[in-house]
Motif scaffolding. Structure first.
Motif: not given
Lengths: 246, 616
Positions: A74-101
């Motif tokens: 998990x720690x290593x995964x935080x060195x990798x970023x991914x951008x999904x085709x269908x965004x996969x944002x969390x609907x219960x969080x705001x834009x800012x919270x999605x990024x802060x997550x």
């Protein structure tokens, strides 16, 4: 930076990936393309360590991901970023919270999120929920979320496939600019983008890599049938553009 | 699932157990309160022992008279219960001392003359009724029972001895104690065959002889219940012949205007028989007797044995001639027509009698005793199904005819229009009823255990059982834990569906086949705990059934958790890709995505918050 050796994966007794050997060097932009269902997205998830292959190894920054504990992975995964085709944002969080997550289990550094959101031009809309954003804006949030981690490598899983054509350019422009600074493995069907940005183009078919070379080489002298098909498509696009110019 | 999530799960389970317990208590007590109150209105409860039906329009008058009747008895209390049709139920309760002093035994006598009275029933919750022992032994037994700590009181009632327990748990102890207490009383029972049935009197004599010199009580089934009432009423309606000399039970007499020869076989229309409760005509009509006739005793062959001294007649039928209306009836027509309609509609004669009494009272008349007797006979005839066909139609016609005679002397006209029976007719009816009710056996209650008579079976005399009203209370008491547990189990399933189905879905997504086991264990644990601490007593089997139902239902819900709370795999993938731990994945992604429940409630404090970020 990223090395995949002899990757073999099957699901429900169906071969999904086989004999995959791929290296992505630091600073390089590798574009992965191929027909739908050939295993491109799966390969990205294997590279991220989200899916464990039955055979083969994934090495990232000199570390074999399969040998890592869950926590270290998990720690290593935080060195990798991914951008999904269908965004996969969390609907219960705001834009800012999605990024802060992305930073929730890391440094808790708000400024990183702020910087990432500003870089995609959405700071004014940071308190909006995903349902209040357009498709292009959602994908920009997805990019910001990946950037917030300040990753060593960014995976792009067909980032423009779910977008209206009017937003595609906007995303490709961001990707283009990021390609100058980041190591990227991009799954896309956007051949002009590949031709312009990719250091190497990797063609996949039925879970195998059938050709791998700089895009210019593939488009000039393809060595596979798939390469020929993509060259034809690119030439058709060129013809169409030149006709439009006349 | 590590650390934090386990704590969260434990908190959720703890909260669920608290809420389940609260629900169980609320459901149990609420159910008990409302159902018991509803039942109290109909059949009384612990605080009320008698329910009286009162005509709705006379309720106030009845209550006023009731208060007057029982004024001075401090513990006397009453409550107005349900109204059914045109009758109101008044619940009456007495203090323990009053009950011990025979309030139950006297209540019918005190309450029945009150205005609007239309019947009563005893209502004793958590009570044992003892039947089959002679009333003579009640005082001695009651004295002993009233010292038992398990009871509230013991008192004689109209159908037996009532022993009211302090609580339901004591019933079994009391029953056992009563068995011991009544153990010295045995019933000797002689089966009557066709042959012995014809010789019932003889068989009875044999038993009586066998018991000579010992304490015993003879019980005749035909003197009990409605049939017994019928026979008693008929006997009292029949003219009684009273002699100064004591005559043997079963002896036959002849009454004649002429002097007859001893030893001859007489021919007379008046014959009488000596019964244990008096001498009655068995042929002839006492209205034709003057009391100046000669009486003779017959021997077994039907010949005159001896001449008897003078006798006198005690006949309620004399009232037929003596009654006079106290005022002239006016405006009875409408009420009388209503009465005729009720007769045709098949209303019970006891209610018709009350209607008639009301009718008379309204007109400032008194119902003649003879008319009352006639109607009471009809009540009994009706109840034992011996009313002739078309009787009601004929009677209604007679009422209509009576209406035509109004306003002169209406009640007398009605009385005369009713069937008129001679003493002989009455004797025949009486004999018919006795034939119907003729017991299959003769019973003697005695304190002797071993009968010396062939064919006589000896067994304990006392029938000890829970009173029917008490059983109703018991059923309510028995249903309370079932209702409470049912409410708790349903709430448990709601919790499983809302809070735990997410976890079930997650286990399913990870292809963990232990998911249903998780649901089963969770359901069993929670219901077991509340079943263990619940204050309503029930059997272990019932508890086990509910525990299993709770467990299996929970397992099933977790099995279909995917349908109840489907997870969003894309959100989970996004969370995993961001390197979230399982704990945070659950807190930040899975729970907020699920249904609002306890887990979501406690998870609010653990959601991502700007305050936790540097430079925010």
């Amino acid at each position: 930076m990223l090395e995949l050796h002899n990757i073999y994966l099957e699901k429900n007794k169906v071969k999904v990936l086989s004999d995959i050997n791929l290296t992505v060097n630091e600073g390089e932009t590798v574009v992965l393309t191929g027909p739908s269902g050939c295993g491109k997205s799966t390969l990205i998830r294997v590279a991220l360590g989200l899916i464990k292959p039955q055979k083969g190894e994934v090495w990232f920054e000199g570390v074999n991901l399969q040998a890592l504990s869950e926590k270290m992975l998990r720690k290593k995964r935080r060195k990798m970023g991914i951008v999904f085709q269908e965004f996969q944002l969390l609907e219960h969080f705001t834009l800012l919270e999605n990024v802060l997550l992305a930073l929730w289990e890391g440094e808790h550094d708000f400024s990183k999120a702020e910087k990432a959101i500003k870089s995609v031009g959405l700071w004014e809309k940071r308190f909006r929920y995903p349902r209040q954003l357009s498709g292009g804006e959602k994908q920009r949030v997805g990019i910001a979320r990946a950037l917030a981690l300040d990753p060593d490598i960014i995976f792009w899983d067909e980032p423009t496939a779910a977008l209206d054509p009017m937003y595609v350019h906007e995303i490709l422009r961001i990707m283009d600019s990021l390609a100058q600074k980041k190591t990227m493995l991009v799954v896309t069907h956007e051949m002009p983008f590949a031709l312009k940005v990719a250091d190497r183009l990797v063609l996949m078919e039925s879970g195998k890599i059938v050709e791998e070379a700089p895009p210019q080489k593939i488009f000039v002298q393809p060595s596979s049938y798939l390469g020929v098909m993509y060259r034809e498509r690119l030439l058709d696009t060129k013809d169409a553009l030149s006709k439009l110019a006349q | 699932m590590r650390g934090g999530i386990n704590t969260d799960l434990a908190i959720v389970i703890l909260l669920e157990i608290v809420l389940l317990t609260v629900t169980l208590l609320a459901a149990g007590h609420g159910f008990a309160f409302y159902v018991q109150r509803g039942l109290d209105d109909l059949v009384g409860g612990k605080d009320y022992q008698v329910v009286v039906q009162v005509e709705k329009k006379n309720t106030l008058g009845f209550l006023h008279a009731l208060q007057e009747t029982y004024s001075g008895r401090e513990a006397f209390h009453y409550r107005i219960g349900k109204t059914l049709g045109d009758k109101t139920h008044i619940l009456i309760g007495f203090g323990e001392q009053d009950l011990k002093n025979g309030a139950l035994d006297e209540v019918a006598k005190l309450v029945s003359p009150l205005p609007g009275y239309a019947g009563l029933a005893l209502l004793l919750d958590t009570a044992i009724i003892v039947q089959g022992i002679p009333q003579e032994v009640y005082p001695k037994i009651i004295k002993q029972i009233n010292n038992w700590p398990e009871i509230r009181f013991a008192a004689k009632g109209p159908t037996g001895l009532y022993v009211v327990a302090r609580n339901r748990k004591n019933l079994e102890v009391i029953q056992n104690k009563l068995r011991t207490l009544t153990a010295p009383y045995y019933v000797w029972e002689l089966e009557l065959t066709d042959q012995t049935n014809q010789e019932a009197a003889k068989a009875r004599e044999e038993i009586e002889k066998a018991l000579e010199g010992k304490q015993y009580w003879y019980l005749a089934a035909s003197t009990e219940g409605v049939m017994g009432d019928a026979v008693r009423l008929l006997k009292s309606y029949n003219s009684r012949l009273v002699f100064d000399k004591k005559l043997p039970v079963g002896a036959d007499l002849v009454i004649s205007n002429q002097v007859l020869k001893i030893g001859s076989k007489p021919k007379s229309e008046f014959r009488a028989r000596v019964f244990s409760d008096g001498i009655y005509l068995v042929s002839g009509d006492s209205l034709k007797l003057t009391g100046d006739e000669k009486a003779y005793l017959l021997d077994g062959s039907g010949r005159l044995k001896e001449a008897l001294p003078t006798y006198r007649l005690e006949s309620p039928r004399r009232d037929l001639e003596s009654w006079k209306p106290v005022s002239e009836a006016i405006d009875l027509k409408t009420s009388a027509e209503e009465l005729a309609t009720k007769i045709l509609q098949g209303q019970d004669f006891s209610l018709l009698l009350r209607d008639l009494e009301q009718l008379a009272r309204k007109q400032n008349l008194e119902l003649p005793e003879a008319l009352r007797s006639k109607l009471e006979i009809l009540i009994l005839w009706d109840r034992i199904g011996r009313l002739p066909e078309n009787f009601r139609a004929d009677l209604a016609n007679k009422v209509y005819e009576w209406i035509k005679t109004l306003p002169a002397d209406p009640l007398l006209t009605l009385k005369e229009s009713l069937p008129s029976w001679s003493d002989e007719d009455i004797y025949k009816s009486w004999r018919d009823i006795e034939a119907i009710t003729r017991q299959k056996s003769l019973k003697v209650v005695t304190t002797e255990k071993a009968p010396s008579i062939p064919g006589v079976v000896c067994k304990p005399a006392a029938e000890i059982k829970e009173d029917i009203k008490s059983q109703i209370g018991g059923v309510v008491g028995g249903i309370v834990p079932l209702a409470a547990l049912a409410a708790a189990v349903i709430l448990l399933w709601v919790f499983i569906a809302i809070d735990h189905s997410l976890w079930g879905s997650y286990l399913h997504m990870k292809q963990n086949f232990l998911a249903p086991l998780y649901g089963w264990l969770l359901g069993i644990t929670e219901i077991s705990l509340i079943a263990l601490i619940m204050p309503f007593s029930t059997t272990l089997l019932v508890k086990v059934i509910y525990i299993m139902a709770g467990g299996l239902g929970s397992a099933f819900l977790i099995t279909i958790a995917n349908r109840i709370s489907p997870l969003n795999p894309k959100s989970i993938e996004a969370g995993e890709a961001l390197g979230l731990s399982k704990r945070e994945l659950y807190r930040q992604v899975i729970i907020p995505d699920g249904r609002p429940g306890l887990w979501q409630l406690i998870n609010r404090r653990k959601l991502l918050s700007l305050r936790r970020f540097k430079h925010a």
